[in-house]
Design a protein around this motif. Sequence first.
Motif, short mmCIF file in Angstrom:
data_model
loop_
_atom_site.label_atom_id
_atom_site.label_comp_id
_atom_site.label_asym_id
_atom_site.label_seq_id
_atom_site.Cartn_x
_atom_site.Cartn_y
_atom_site.Cartn_z
N UNK A 253 0.99 -0.88 -0.36
CA UNK A 253 0.12 -0.45 0.09
C UNK A 253 0.92 1.34 -0.20
N UNK A 254 2.17 1.29 0.79
CA UNK A 254 2.25 2.57 0.64
C UNK A 254 3.74 2.38 -0.16
N UNK A 262 8.32 4.24 4.39
CA UNK A 262 7.29 3.80 5.46
C UNK A 262 7.10 2.22 5.09
N UNK A 263 7.57 2.15 3.35
CA UNK A 263 7.43 1.01 2.78
C UNK A 263 8.72 0.23 2.61
N UNK A 264 9.22 0.60 2.93
CA UNK A 264 10.78 0.38 3.47
C UNK A 264 10.76 -0.91 4.64
N UNK A 265 10.60 0.44 5.72
CA UNK A 265 10.75 0.00 7.24
C UNK A 265 9.92 -1.28 6.96
N UNK A 266 8.96 -1.25 7.07
CA UNK A 266 7.81 -2.69 6.47
C UNK A 266 8.46 -3.40 5.77
N UNK A 267 9.05 -3.73 4.88
CA UNK A 267 9.33 -4.65 4.33
C UNK A 267 11.21 -5.52 5.32
#
Length: 365
Positions: A253-254, A262-267
């Motif tokens: 989603x990010x 944020x996308x990289x943090x979740x990944x």
Amino acid sequence: MQEIQKLIKEAESLRDRCLYDESLKLFKRAYLISKKKANLNILVDLQLAIADIYRIKGNFEYALSQYTEVVEICDALDLQQPLADAKVGIALSLRAQGHWNEAIKNIKPAKSFYLKNNDKKGLAFSLWAEGGILRVKGDIKGAIEKFKESLNIFTSINFKLGIGYSLCGLGGANRMIGNNSESMQYYKKANEIFNKINDKFGTAYSFCGIGNAYRMQGDLAIAIDYFLKASALYKDFNDIVSHSYTIWSMANVMKMENNFSEAERFLDWANKNFKKTKDNRGISYCLMCKGEIEYMKGNHKKAQKLLKEAFRITESYRFALEMCHAKALLYLINPKLNSTYSGYIKCYKKIGLKDYPRTIPFNMP
């Protein structure tokens, strides 16, 4: 004997409430007491229960060692029921690490035993497990067929938990193949059942599925709400296996919203968990998402490197669907340089998918 039965009952109650660490302690205590009294049948059942919890917690290597030990004992003493149950446990553990071919080999004898002995719950459970294995393989149509078979049997014996998980299986497989409205319906039905029977794990699992259905419809804000609901429950009972896929979904989603940090943090979070559980399919999904982000940031060489590693994993483990995704992304980031992947559309059609990516970012199902 009374003490052992009391411990088992308490352990099962804790397990059903997703209190896995507390449940494991009691199962182990019961196992040690049973070992002193040399009650072999109870010992085997307890070893299976212990292996199941390790599998649920993501320690697939230890779970496999316990299931394998049970198989050896059962082979020696001709104990057919726990042998079949252990084979299903082995299959589920192997599936979680991406070894779908070996998983199928273990499901077949278990399924034959349940069928021969008219064990409907066992048969339905093995069909559900087989559906999940075929989904990992990339045989999505085959997976849908098995999930429908398991659903029919669980419905015939009115086993609500099994019905819920079969519906979740159908929700996931239909999302993969592009049937987004059907996916939503299946997950919402499952969520209703899990709420009624107060099954926390199933509720979290179905919340994630509903979130993914909204994500595929482009309703990203609603999707995040459901992912957060799922994540809160997974954190509550310390799950890292299914939770990691929810985290990956949030990263997607990010990514779609160009929120790269944020996308990289979740990944990074999801990838760390996938490496811990040795979930090779999950690792490939993280690599693909990271590759897209690097491409969108203008780091084309890094993107290509990440996507080629994803392709290597998917090809090595023969994940048919994920291999199509990796091929598609490699071609899209540089059609001239990666012309060998130009056949990705045929790749999708071969496994029965209705749609395929045309641009980056790709809202991956």
